[in-house]
Scaffold this active site. Structure first.
Site, short mmCIF file in Angstrom:
data_model
loop_
_atom_site.label_atom_id
_atom_site.label_comp_id
_atom_site.label_asym_id
_atom_site.label_seq_id
_atom_site.Cartn_x
_atom_site.Cartn_y
_atom_site.Cartn_z
N HIS A 161 6.50 -8.12 16.28
CA HIS A 161 5.67 -9.27 15.88
C HIS A 161 5.68 -9.43 14.36
O HIS A 161 5.86 -10.53 13.84
CB HIS A 161 4.22 -9.04 16.32
CG HIS A 161 3.98 -9.21 17.78
ND1 HIS A 161 4.36 -10.33 18.49
CD2 HIS A 161 3.34 -8.40 18.68
CE1 HIS A 161 3.98 -10.21 19.75
NE2 HIS A 161 3.37 -9.05 19.90
N HIS A 217 6.69 -2.57 19.54
CA HIS A 217 6.24 -3.89 20.01
C HIS A 217 5.53 -4.65 18.89
O HIS A 217 5.82 -5.83 18.63
CB HIS A 217 5.30 -3.68 21.21
CG HIS A 217 4.75 -4.93 21.81
ND1 HIS A 217 5.04 -5.32 23.09
CD2 HIS A 217 3.89 -5.87 21.31
CE1 HIS A 217 4.41 -6.45 23.36
NE2 HIS A 217 3.68 -6.80 22.29
N GLU A 218 4.60 -3.96 18.21
CA GLU A 218 3.85 -4.60 17.14
C GLU A 218 4.72 -4.86 15.91
O GLU A 218 4.57 -5.88 15.24
CB GLU A 218 2.64 -3.74 16.76
CG GLU A 218 1.65 -3.54 17.89
CD GLU A 218 1.17 -4.85 18.49
OE1 GLU A 218 0.97 -5.82 17.72
OE2 GLU A 218 0.99 -4.90 19.71
#
Length: 391
Positions: free
Chosen positions: A86, A82-83
């Site tokens: 980003h 998820h990170e």
């Protein structure tokens, strides 16, 4: 929960303090706060004692725990994915990625500065939730393919559910969640004003945080233990929204130094002075800073006392109460040089409402409190890049 966090100052790059290095991704430090171990432990316990036995009864305790621990670790890896999403989108749009940190409630991707456009802001924000939803979809397919009645199928099913919840929850419209950043991007495009858009997102985030805390407390009162998680998540959102708002204000301090914000003071009170001696030494003109640096025998700053500190001492005890006994209320003094970066100073003063003592050639010459920070921000918005003394 994941978020991409632009950070304006040196200390704000730290994010949650971490102690477990996980390596580097394209030159970016990746680490984990020790609380990630709490996440793994809680999820593994829940899986091994409730979820997996309910889904596939009859297996041994060792089998449940083995699958539970592996599943929990895999879930943490989905948080990392998820990170990384980003970070990848941010880099593709020319933004610097400072660090990626995982912690108990998700993770933070720390960026080197704000997004250049509203569109970039939206793309960076949505990348994480879309990745989590995508992972959830893949896990759901795996669960169906293996069979949800089996132990491994149940584990894949749980991963699908957890990833989908993570992705959808992060889309809730409130800072510091990714949905808050999406809301900011939409408001930024609408108002053509990033600061105004940030204010909308942070206020919405605070409302969401209070709502979750309230729902959590209600659940706790009726005996639902999961209410504690809602309270914890709500508290995180409240704290994150406040930090986002402070970071937005601190953007206007860029280029300023500590000397530009401080309220000058020529009072340097020896630690062995009594409250009565200091009060006799002060005048209204010399008390405009609202705080007095306290020095030791070597003239170095050992603490501060404020006007409320002095007032709290009953008149009958002011002659025998030394200033050193009052300085402990504020802990170790925060001492900064006159040329210290204003954003850096703000990042240290704001969170704990500290008082910074500004020194020049070893001598205290001014103080900075949250009042000075607020004043400097407002004056900067009006075009002044230094602040006059109060008086």
């Amino acid at each position: 929960m994941g978020s991409s966090a632009p950070q304006p100052g040196p200390d704000r790059r730290r994010g949650p303090r971490s102690s477990i290095p996980l390596g580097r991704w394209r030159g970016v430090e990746v680490d984990a706060h020790w609380s990630v171990l709490v996440t793994v432990g809680l999820f593994a316990t829940s899986l091994a004692t409730v979820t997996l036995p309910d889904a596939h009864p009859g297996d041994s305790g060792g089998a449940y725990w083995s699958v539970a621990v592996v599943t929990s670790v895999v879930f943490v890896l989905t948080l990392l994915a998820h990170e990384l999403a980003h970070a990848l989108v941010a880099r593709r749009h020319g933004m610097q990625v400072e660090r990626i940190t995982l912690w108990v409630l998700g993770g933070v991707t720390v960026l080197g500065g704000p997004s250049p456009t509203a569109r970039t802001d939206a793309l960076v924000a949505v990348a994480g939730p879309l990745t989590s939803v995508g992972i959830g979809a893949v896990c759901a397919v795996m669960a169906i393919w293996i069979g949800t009645a089996g132990l491994l199928g149940a584990a894949w099913g749980w991963l699908a559910w957890a990833s989908l919840v993570l992705g959808v929850f992060n889309l809730l419209p409130g800072a510091p969640l990714d949905g808050g950043r999406l809301l900011r991007a939409v408001m930024w495009r609408h108002y053509r004003d990033r600061e105004r858009a940030t204010l909308v997102a942070t206020r919405t985030g605070r409302g969401l945080g209070y709502l979750l805390v309230g729902l959590g407390l209600v659940n706790v009162l009726v005996g639902v233990a999961t209410g504690l998680w809602l309270v914890l998540i709500g508290w995180f959102i409240l704290a994150g929204a406040a930090a986002e708002e402070a970071a937005s204000r601190d953007d206007h301090l860029k280029g300023l130094k500590a000397r530009d914000m401080m309220t000058p003071t020529d009072v340097r009170a020896p630690a062995w002075w009594t409250v009565e001696q200091l009060v006799a030494h002060l005048t209204p003109a010399r008390a405009t800073a609202g705080a007095v640096p306290v020095v030791g025998l070597d003239r170095e700053v050992v603490g501060v006392v404020t006007l409320p500190d002095l007032e709290s001492v009953p008149p009958r005890h002011r002659a025998d109460t030394q200033l050193r006994t009052l300085t402990s209320r504020h802990g170790a003094p925060l001492v900064v040089a006159t040329d210290a970066d204003a954003v850096d100073v703000a990042s240290q003063v704001r969170p704990r409402r500290e008082i910074a003592v500004v020194v020049q050639h070893g001598e205290p010459i001014g103080v900075i409190t949250s009042a000075e920070l607020s004043r400097a921000t407002h004056l900067s918005l009006l075009g002044w890049r230094s602040t006059p003394p109060r008086g």
